[in-house]
Design an enzyme around this catalytic site. Structure first.
Site, PDB file in Angstrom:
ATOM      1  N   GLY A  50       0.648  60.020  17.470  1.00 52.40           N
ATOM      2  CA  GLY A  50       0.227  60.816  16.303  1.00 52.40           C
ATOM      3  C   GLY A  50      -0.359  62.146  16.747  1.00 52.40           C
ATOM      4  O   GLY A  50      -1.108  62.202  17.720  1.00 52.40           O
ATOM      5  N   ASP A 106      -8.302  58.795  16.088  1.00 56.61           N
ATOM      6  CA  ASP A 106      -8.954  57.491  15.920  1.00 56.61           C
ATOM      7  C   ASP A 106     -10.205  57.289  16.774  1.00 56.61           C
ATOM      8  O   ASP A 106     -10.998  56.395  16.500  1.00 56.61           O
ATOM      9  CB  ASP A 106      -7.958  56.356  16.223  1.00 56.61           C
ATOM     10  CG  ASP A 106      -6.742  56.406  15.320  1.00 56.61           C
ATOM     11  OD1 ASP A 106      -6.855  56.955  14.211  1.00 56.61           O
ATOM     12  OD2 ASP A 106      -5.673  55.913  15.735  1.00 56.61           O
ATOM     13  N   MET A 130      -8.520  56.779   7.672  1.00 54.28           N
ATOM     14  CA  MET A 130      -7.673  56.307   8.778  1.00 54.28           C
ATOM     15  C   MET A 130      -8.520  55.781   9.944  1.00 54.28           C
ATOM     16  O   MET A 130      -9.725  55.662   9.838  1.00 54.28           O
ATOM     17  CB  MET A 130      -6.783  57.449   9.268  1.00 54.28           C
ATOM     18  CG  MET A 130      -5.516  57.629   8.461  1.00 54.28           C
ATOM     19  SD  MET A 130      -4.442  58.833   9.278  1.00 54.28           S
ATOM     20  CE  MET A 130      -2.925  58.557   8.392  1.00 54.28           C
ATOM     21  N   ARG A 146      -6.751  53.494  12.427  1.00 55.19           N
ATOM     22  CA  ARG A 146      -6.031  52.327  12.957  1.00 55.19           C
ATOM     23  C   ARG A 146      -6.998  51.142  13.059  1.00 55.19           C
ATOM     24  O   ARG A 146      -7.612  50.811  12.067  1.00 55.19           O
ATOM     25  CB  ARG A 146      -5.388  52.661  14.303  1.00 55.19           C
ATOM     26  CG  ARG A 146      -4.131  51.833  14.565  1.00 55.19           C
ATOM     27  CD  ARG A 146      -3.491  52.239  15.863  1.00 55.19           C
ATOM     28  NE  ARG A 146      -2.691  53.433  15.755  1.00 55.19           N
ATOM     29  CZ  ARG A 146      -1.429  53.464  15.347  1.00 55.19           C
ATOM     30  NH1 ARG A 146      -0.832  52.360  14.996  1.00 55.19           N
ATOM     31  NH2 ARG A 146      -0.757  54.578  15.280  1.00 55.19           N
ATOM     32  N   THR A 159      -6.116  61.751  19.874  1.00 52.33           N
ATOM     33  CA  THR A 159      -5.899  60.899  18.700  1.00 52.33           C
ATOM     34  C   THR A 159      -7.105  61.028  17.784  1.00 52.33           C
ATOM     35  O   THR A 159      -8.240  61.089  18.270  1.00 52.33           O
ATOM     36  CB  THR A 159      -5.695  59.407  19.073  1.00 52.33           C
ATOM     37  OG1 THR A 159      -5.873  58.610  17.884  1.00 52.33           O
ATOM     38  CG2 THR A 159      -6.673  58.900  20.114  1.00 52.33           C
ATOM     39  N   ARG A 190     -19.172  56.851 -11.644  1.00 45.30           N
ATOM     40  CA  ARG A 190     -18.106  55.923 -11.245  1.00 45.30           C
ATOM     41  C   ARG A 190     -18.308  55.400  -9.830  1.00 45.30           C
ATOM     42  O   ARG A 190     -18.973  56.038  -9.014  1.00 45.30           O
ATOM     43  CB  ARG A 190     -16.753  56.646 -11.262  1.00 45.30           C
ATOM     44  CG  ARG A 190     -16.182  56.718 -12.650  1.00 45.30           C
ATOM     45  CD  ARG A 190     -14.864  57.449 -12.659  1.00 45.30           C
ATOM     46  NE  ARG A 190     -14.269  57.363 -13.968  1.00 45.30           N
ATOM     47  CZ  ARG A 190     -13.401  58.240 -14.452  1.00 45.30           C
ATOM     48  NH1 ARG A 190     -13.018  59.282 -13.734  1.00 45.30           N
ATOM     49  NH2 ARG A 190     -12.889  58.074 -15.652  1.00 45.30           N
ATOM     50  N   ASP A 193     -10.421  55.912  19.609  1.00 49.08           N
ATOM     51  CA  ASP A 193     -10.407  54.507  20.032  1.00 49.08           C
ATOM     52  C   ASP A 193     -10.111  54.338  21.526  1.00 49.08           C
ATOM     53  O   ASP A 193      -9.758  53.256  21.975  1.00 49.08           O
ATOM     54  CB  ASP A 193      -9.371  53.724  19.202  1.00 49.08           C
ATOM     55  CG  ASP A 193      -7.967  54.321  19.302  1.00 49.08           C
ATOM     56  OD1 ASP A 193      -7.811  55.393  19.923  1.00 49.08           O
ATOM     57  OD2 ASP A 193      -7.034  53.716  18.755  1.00 49.08           O
ATOM     58  N   ASP A 230      -3.659  55.679  23.563  1.00 46.74           N
ATOM     59  CA  ASP A 230      -3.444  54.621  24.561  1.00 46.74           C
ATOM     60  C   ASP A 230      -1.965  54.232  24.702  1.00 46.74           C
ATOM     61  O   ASP A 230      -1.511  53.884  25.795  1.00 46.74           O
ATOM     62  CB  ASP A 230      -4.323  53.396  24.276  1.00 46.74           C
ATOM     63  CG  ASP A 230      -4.135  52.854  22.865  1.00 46.74           C
ATOM     64  OD1 ASP A 230      -3.548  53.568  22.024  1.00 46.74           O
ATOM     65  OD2 ASP A 230      -4.567  51.725  22.603  1.00 46.74           O
ATOM     66  N   HIS A 253      -2.738  61.018   5.461  1.00 44.61           N
ATOM     67  CA  HIS A 253      -2.449  61.990   6.532  1.00 44.61           C
ATOM     68  C   HIS A 253      -3.151  63.330   6.377  1.00 44.61           C
ATOM     69  O   HIS A 253      -3.114  64.149   7.291  1.00 44.61           O
ATOM     70  CB  HIS A 253      -0.930  62.185   6.651  1.00 44.61           C
ATOM     71  CG  HIS A 253      -0.261  60.998   7.266  1.00 44.61           C
ATOM     72  ND1 HIS A 253       0.048  59.882   6.546  1.00 44.61           N
ATOM     73  CD2 HIS A 253       0.120  60.751   8.550  1.00 44.61           C
ATOM     74  CE1 HIS A 253       0.609  58.980   7.336  1.00 44.61           C
ATOM     75  NE2 HIS A 253       0.659  59.481   8.559  1.00 44.61           N
ATOM     76  N   ARG A 280       7.074  58.930  18.153  1.00 44.52           N
ATOM     77  CA  ARG A 280       6.834  57.605  18.739  1.00 44.52           C
ATOM     78  C   ARG A 280       8.223  57.152  19.165  1.00 44.52           C
ATOM     79  O   ARG A 280       9.138  57.093  18.365  1.00 44.52           O
ATOM     80  CB  ARG A 280       6.220  56.660  17.711  1.00 44.52           C
ATOM     81  CG  ARG A 280       4.914  57.233  17.060  1.00 44.52           C
ATOM     82  CD  ARG A 280       4.178  56.162  16.281  1.00 44.52           C
ATOM     83  NE  ARG A 280       3.176  56.714  15.367  1.00 44.52           N
ATOM     84  CZ  ARG A 280       1.911  57.003  15.680  1.00 44.52           C
ATOM     85  NH1 ARG A 280       1.482  56.811  16.904  1.00 44.52           N
ATOM     86  NH2 ARG A 280       1.072  57.473  14.775  1.00 44.52           N
ATOM     87  N   SER A 281       8.408  56.878  20.477  1.00 46.77           N
ATOM     88  CA  SER A 281       9.760  56.675  21.012  1.00 46.77           C
ATOM     89  C   SER A 281      10.079  55.210  21.306  1.00 46.77           C
ATOM     90  O   SER A 281       9.437  54.583  22.158  1.00 46.77           O
ATOM     91  CB  SER A 281       9.926  57.496  22.295  1.00 46.77           C
ATOM     92  OG  SER A 281      11.142  57.198  22.927  1.00 46.77           O
ATOM     93  N   GLN A 297      -6.034  63.723   6.682  1.00 47.04           N
ATOM     94  CA  GLN A 297      -7.058  63.705   7.745  1.00 47.04           C
ATOM     95  C   GLN A 297      -6.524  64.167   9.093  1.00 47.04           C
ATOM     96  O   GLN A 297      -7.281  64.490   9.998  1.00 47.04           O
ATOM     97  CB  GLN A 297      -7.603  62.281   7.935  1.00 47.04           C
ATOM     98  CG  GLN A 297      -8.338  61.756   6.739  1.00 47.04           C
ATOM     99  CD  GLN A 297      -8.398  60.237   6.732  1.00 47.04           C
ATOM    100  OE1 GLN A 297      -9.370  59.651   7.169  1.00 47.04           O
ATOM    101  NE2 GLN A 297      -7.366  59.585   6.227  1.00 47.04           N
ATOM    102  N   ARG A 298      -5.192  64.136   9.256  1.00 48.77           N
ATOM    103  CA  ARG A 298      -4.616  64.490  10.569  1.00 48.77           C
ATOM    104  C   ARG A 298      -4.360  65.980  10.722  1.00 48.77           C
ATOM    105  O   ARG A 298      -4.249  66.488  11.843  1.00 48.77           O
ATOM    106  CB  ARG A 298      -3.298  63.727  10.769  1.00 48.77           C
ATOM    107  CG  ARG A 298      -3.476  62.334  11.293  1.00 48.77           C
ATOM    108  CD  ARG A 298      -2.680  62.025  12.526  1.00 48.77           C
ATOM    109  NE  ARG A 298      -1.277  62.232  12.451  1.00 48.77           N
ATOM    110  CZ  ARG A 298      -0.364  61.248  12.364  1.00 48.77           C
ATOM    111  NH1 ARG A 298      -0.754  59.995  12.264  1.00 48.77           N
ATOM    112  NH2 ARG A 298       0.904  61.528  12.371  1.00 48.77           N
TER     113      ARG A 298
HETATM  114  O1  F6P Z   1      -3.289  57.023  15.429  1.00 53.24           O
HETATM  115  C1  F6P Z   1      -3.460  58.042  14.492  1.00 53.24           C
HETATM  116  C2  F6P Z   1      -3.082  57.545  13.114  1.00 53.24           C
HETATM  117  O2  F6P Z   1      -3.238  58.613  12.195  1.00 53.24           O
HETATM  118  C3  F6P Z   1      -3.840  56.321  12.624  1.00 53.24           C
HETATM  119  O3  F6P Z   1      -5.128  56.605  12.151  1.00 53.24           O
HETATM  120  C4  F6P Z   1      -2.902  55.781  11.573  1.00 53.24           C
HETATM  121  O4  F6P Z   1      -3.049  54.407  11.407  1.00 53.24           O
HETATM  122  C5  F6P Z   1      -1.535  56.091  12.158  1.00 53.24           C
HETATM  123  O5  F6P Z   1      -1.724  57.152  13.104  1.00 53.24           O
HETATM  124  C6  F6P Z   1      -0.500  56.529  11.160  1.00 53.24           C
HETATM  125  O6  F6P Z   1       0.699  56.663  11.835  1.00 53.24           O
HETATM  126  P1  F6P Z   1       1.998  57.367  11.232  1.00 53.24           P
HETATM  127  O7  F6P Z   1       1.702  58.843  11.126  1.00 53.24           O
HETATM  128  O8  F6P Z   1       3.060  57.069  12.227  1.00 53.24           O
HETATM  129  O9  F6P Z   1       2.217  56.766   9.887  1.00 53.24           O
END
Ligand code: F6P
Length: 323
Positions: free
Chosen positions: A15, A132, A174, A176, A130, A167, A134, A107, A254, A76-77, A256-257
């Site tokens: 990612g 995450d 996100m 993972r 990443t 409310r 993690d 990782d 996404h 992702r390969s 957040q990315r």
């Molecule tokens: O590892 C980064 C991440 O954004 C995770 O938080 C999330 O679970 C995953 O990738 C989403 O992956 P994709 O973009 O392949 O759906």
């Protein structure tokens, strides 16, 4: 004496994460200053298999270091998981004269380069990228700080409307299998409840807390995606306990990315990019560059398998603010 590196191949994998472009810029700057040629490998391991190389200049990368995502593209390969795929990748590396690799990713990326190391002696240094957070071997991964800031800003916005209507909102973030984004975005936005994979018992505290909730205020629940209960289950449990609640949910996803990396992520990218190339020059291999207690540290890929998880102190903060 370490073998002199002449040509580095660099790629981003898994990612994308804000800060990857800063790391790329810093790695190319360091390589160039040491008279080392650099090739960018596009789309991660896929680009290694397809020999999809581009030349990189510091001039060009200086202008993109502030951008989110990765200018090298990522993937992702599945092909690289096969030995045939890895053999083709290795042939391409040799053909193009690459004698050192820098891999930016999580990782999964480091597991991939370790598999390559089983069939070759091309040295490789990893940079943890990443959102995450993690990965062990570093206090923070590239992209985490930016993702938390984005999630926090979104939750702040949700609070405005939640307060206006009294409310309850369940907001999924996100991460993972890791609760880092949940804990950081939840605490910094004043969430009333934070549900992370590392402490499944938190749902009980939430359900207990909302028994007496009388809809005179907003109530924000931050749910980490790794908490396998999921949005629907948590929402249905909330309704079971208190069916008076005006409940809404929101999955940030996404969003957040993306976005420009924070200053912290740019600095992290700069420090780790420089460090990775210096490590290759010094003859290091199969290690990840990281920063622990503000010190540069190298950790062998073999030790990265364990997940960096929420420690006791962070858990105690969640208990203090949300139980
Ligand atoms: O590892 C980064 C991440 O954004 C995770 O938080 C999330 O679970 C995953 O990738 C989403 O992956 P994709 O973009 O392949 O759906």
């Amino acid at each position: 004496m370490a073998k002199k590196i002449k040509h580095i191949g660099i790629f981003t994998s898994g990612g994308d994460a804000p800060g990857m472009n800063a790391a790329l810029y810093a790695a190319v700057k360091t390589a160039t200053a040491n008279g080392i040629e650099v090739s960018g490998i596009r789309k991660g391991f896929e680009g290694l298999i397809d020999n999809d190389l581009i030349s990189l200049t510091t001039n060009q990368l200086q202008k993109t270091m502030h951008l989110g995502g990765t200018v090298l593209k990522t993937a992702r390969s599945d092909r690289f998981r096969t030995i045939e795929g890895r053999k083709v990748a290795l042939q391409n590396i040799h053909k193009s004269g690459i004698d050192g690799l820098v891999a930016i990713g999580g990782d999964g990326t480091f597991r991939g380069v370790s598999l390559l190391a089983d069939i070759s002696d091309i040295p490789c240094i990893g940079i943890p990228g990443t959102i995450d957070n993690d990965t062990v071997g570093t206090d923070y991964t590239l992209g985490f700080d930016s993702a938390v800031n984005t999630a926090m800003a979104c939750i702040d916005n949700i609070r405005d409307t939640a307060e206006s209507h009294n409310r309850m909102f369940v907001v999924e973030v996100m991460g993972r299998d890791s609760g880092y984004i949940g804990v950081y975005s939840g605490l910094t936005s004043g969430a009333d409840s934070i549900l992370i994979p590392e402490s499944p018992q938190d749902l009980e505290y939430l359900l207990d807390k909302i028994k007496g909730y009388n809809s005179e205020d907003a109530f924000i629940v931050v749910l980490s995606e790794g908490n396998k209960l999921g949005l629907n289950y948590v929402s249905s449990k909330i309704r079971q306990v208190n069916d008076e609640i005006d409940l809404r949910f929101c999955k940030l996803g996404h969003i957040q990315r993306g976005g420009n990396p924070s200053a912290s992520d740019r600095m992290l990218g700069i420090r780790l990019g420089v460090m990775a190339v210096n490590a290759l020059i010094q003859g290091e291999s199969n290690k990840m560059a990281g920063i622990c207690d503000n010190q540069l540290v190298l950790t062998p890929f073999s030790k990265i398998a364990k997940q960096h998880s929420i420690d006791k102190e962070l858990r105690s903060l969640v208990e203090l603010f949300c139980h």
